[in-house]
Design a protein around this motif. Sequence first.
Motif, PDB file in Angstrom:
ATOM      1  N   THR A 128       0.822  -1.203   0.000  1.00  0.00           N
ATOM      2  CA  THR A 128       0.000   0.000   0.000  1.00  0.00           C
ATOM      3  C   THR A 128       0.861   1.260   0.000  1.00  0.00           C
ATOM      4  N   THR A 129       2.144   1.129  -0.304  1.00  0.00           N
ATOM      5  CA  THR A 129       3.058   2.270  -0.320  1.00  0.00           C
ATOM      6  C   THR A 129       3.446   2.601  -1.758  1.00  0.00           C
ATOM      7  N   MET A 130       3.260   3.862  -2.135  1.00  0.00           N
ATOM      8  CA  MET A 130       3.555   4.320  -3.490  1.00  0.00           C
ATOM      9  C   MET A 130       4.900   5.039  -3.538  1.00  0.00           C
ATOM     10  N   VAL A 174     -19.600   6.118   4.847  1.00  0.00           N
ATOM     11  CA  VAL A 174     -18.395   5.453   4.347  1.00  0.00           C
ATOM     12  C   VAL A 174     -18.703   3.985   4.065  1.00  0.00           C
ATOM     13  N   PHE A 175     -18.488   3.573   2.818  1.00  0.00           N
ATOM     14  CA  PHE A 175     -18.698   2.181   2.415  1.00  0.00           C
ATOM     15  C   PHE A 175     -17.470   1.344   2.737  1.00  0.00           C
ATOM     16  N   ASP A 176     -16.286   1.880   2.469  1.00  0.00           N
ATOM     17  CA  ASP A 176     -15.031   1.238   2.828  1.00  0.00           C
ATOM     18  C   ASP A 176     -13.920   2.263   2.693  1.00  0.00           C
ATOM     19  N   ALA A 177     -12.748   1.945   3.222  1.00  0.00           N
ATOM     20  CA  ALA A 177     -11.623   2.876   3.190  1.00  0.00           C
ATOM     21  C   ALA A 177     -10.327   2.101   3.381  1.00  0.00           C
ATOM     22  N   LEU A 178      -9.242   2.679   2.907  1.00  0.00           N
ATOM     23  CA  LEU A 178      -7.928   2.064   3.080  1.00  0.00           C
ATOM     24  C   LEU A 178      -6.870   3.156   3.061  1.00  0.00           C
ATOM     25  N   ALA A 179      -5.930   3.070   4.001  1.00  0.00           N
ATOM     26  CA  ALA A 179      -4.844   4.044   4.081  1.00  0.00           C
ATOM     27  C   ALA A 179      -3.705   3.643   3.156  1.00  0.00           C
ATOM     28  N   PHE A 180      -3.216   4.601   2.377  1.00  0.00           N
ATOM     29  CA  PHE A 180      -2.054   4.432   1.521  1.00  0.00           C
ATOM     30  C   PHE A 180      -0.978   5.425   1.961  1.00  0.00           C
ATOM     31  N   SER A 181       0.267   5.060   1.736  1.00  0.00           N
ATOM     32  CA  SER A 181       1.368   5.963   2.054  1.00  0.00           C
ATOM     33  C   SER A 181       2.256   6.148   0.839  1.00  0.00           C
ATOM     34  N   ALA A 182       3.130   7.135   0.914  1.00  0.00           N
ATOM     35  CA  ALA A 182       4.072   7.425  -0.172  1.00  0.00           C
ATOM     36  C   ALA A 182       5.434   7.728   0.412  1.00  0.00           C
ATOM     37  N   GLU A 183       6.467   7.280  -0.272  1.00  0.00           N
ATOM     38  CA  GLU A 183       7.843   7.582   0.116  1.00  0.00           C
ATOM     39  C   GLU A 183       8.715   7.596  -1.128  1.00  0.00           C
ATOM     40  N   PRO A 184       9.878   8.252  -1.071  1.00  0.00           N
ATOM     41  CA  PRO A 184      10.752   8.300  -2.243  1.00  0.00           C
ATOM     42  C   PRO A 184      11.298   6.914  -2.591  1.00  0.00           C
ATOM     43  N   ALA A 185      11.365   6.611  -3.863  1.00  0.00           N
ATOM     44  CA  ALA A 185      11.996   5.371  -4.317  1.00  0.00           C
ATOM     45  C   ALA A 185      13.506   5.484  -4.154  1.00  0.00           C
ATOM     46  N   THR A 186      14.140   4.363  -3.799  1.00  0.00           N
ATOM     47  CA  THR A 186      15.598   4.347  -3.653  1.00  0.00           C
ATOM     48  C   THR A 186      16.273   3.368  -4.607  1.00  0.00           C
ATOM     49  N   GLY A 187      15.510   2.578  -5.336  1.00  0.00           N
ATOM     50  CA  GLY A 187      16.105   1.634  -6.271  1.00  0.00           C
ATOM     51  C   GLY A 187      15.055   1.051  -7.190  1.00  0.00           C
ATOM     52  N   VAL A 188      15.483   0.616  -8.377  1.00  0.00           N
ATOM     53  CA  VAL A 188      14.581  -0.017  -9.330  1.00  0.00           C
ATOM     54  C   VAL A 188      15.285  -1.196  -9.988  1.00  0.00           C
ATOM     55  N   VAL A 189      14.489  -2.101 -10.528  1.00  0.00           N
ATOM     56  CA  VAL A 189      14.976  -3.150 -11.414  1.00  0.00           C
ATOM     57  C   VAL A 189      14.394  -2.847 -12.788  1.00  0.00           C
ATOM     58  N   PHE A 190      15.244  -2.808 -13.816  1.00  0.00           N
ATOM     59  CA  PHE A 190      14.770  -2.396 -15.131  1.00  0.00           C
ATOM     60  C   PHE A 190      15.336  -3.277 -16.234  1.00  0.00           C
ATOM     61  N   GLY A 239      11.580   0.862  -1.889  1.00  0.00           N
ATOM     62  CA  GLY A 239      11.516   2.007  -0.991  1.00  0.00           C
ATOM     63  C   GLY A 239      12.746   2.155  -0.128  1.00  0.00           C
ATOM     64  N   SER A 240      12.544   2.492   1.139  1.00  0.00           N
ATOM     65  CA  SER A 240      13.636   2.928   2.010  1.00  0.00           C
ATOM     66  C   SER A 240      14.721   1.883   2.203  1.00  0.00           C
ATOM     67  N   CYS A 241      14.366   0.580   2.218  1.00  0.00           N
ATOM     68  CA  CYS A 241      15.384  -0.445   2.452  1.00  0.00           C
ATOM     69  C   CYS A 241      16.201  -0.744   1.206  1.00  0.00           C
TER      70      CYS A 241
END
Length: 333
Positions: free
Chosen positions: A53-55, A117-133, A154-156
Amino acid sequence: MNITARERSPKKRSVATTLALIAITACAAEPVDTRIGEQGRVRFAGGGCTGTTTMAVGSREILTLEPLDADALPAGLEIRATEPSVIAASAVWPDKVLLQAHAPGTSKVELFTALGVFDALAFSAEPATGVVFDAESRVLEGGSLGVVVNEVYGSCGTSDCPLFGHSFLKWQSEPPTGLVLLNDDRGMATFRADSVGTLSLEAREPGKNARLIAHAVDVVSAAGFAGLSAELTTIPFEENEVAKTVALPGKVGRGAVFCVRISAAMDDGQAVNISRLDVRWRVDGDAVVPLPMDHANEPLGTVFLATSSAGTAVLTAAVDLLGRSKSFELTVK
């Protein structure tokens, strides 16, 4: 933390991303489904296989609202985000929601009906630190280069902290006009190679400006073209089935789904893989049909299906940037 970008082999890419683009395989189940809403009525599906749930900050993603009981979603759902400056949410279809991550933090996505409210979900965001491409290291002058971002961390900095979301990277080439960005959507950035020589391509995260991709590309003059070749890779769907690579002309089994890739042989003895965006296909015969590739994040392969009828088909590839075409016979047995 050292920030690195890892590149996968083209062989893994041609099978794995093609499986994803035709949406026939399913992701492995997570031990805990983190995408189920607080009321247990909706699952926020999509955004890859991670279930996170983290973008990534700066990214966007369309998620599908899957009802978890026998009833359909209620009509007239309203979608709101508690912190739109962090993650904004908007409806793009009755059962789809667009999330856009603007800044680090947390934002709850709430689904409303006239009753509340029918439903809800918490999402978070953090800077990306690496990718596979995935990306080719050689491309023809005037040709297309596709860079596929398969995974975002993400952070790790590892697969232990996956992020979802796409189209957040800031691209730059050296020289600046060497690789022209044409499109960046759904995990694939597409460039046109305008300058012969060795070019460098970088991608940076928008928040902290960290460099996540550094990739060298040799742009080859079409003047050295010597001929076209093709190979197919079958796409396995059974647990014990193994992908097979066949040079064309060749044979394939009835009912097989496969990817065909075109390469240009050059007079220096090396081949240059050609983007599927630079190839126009014609199929003669009923034994093979093309499959839709809408929103495909596969830069090289074009997907075909061998029908249930045995026979022979002729696949003709036209490469306009070379002014050449070639036909390949394929026997379905």
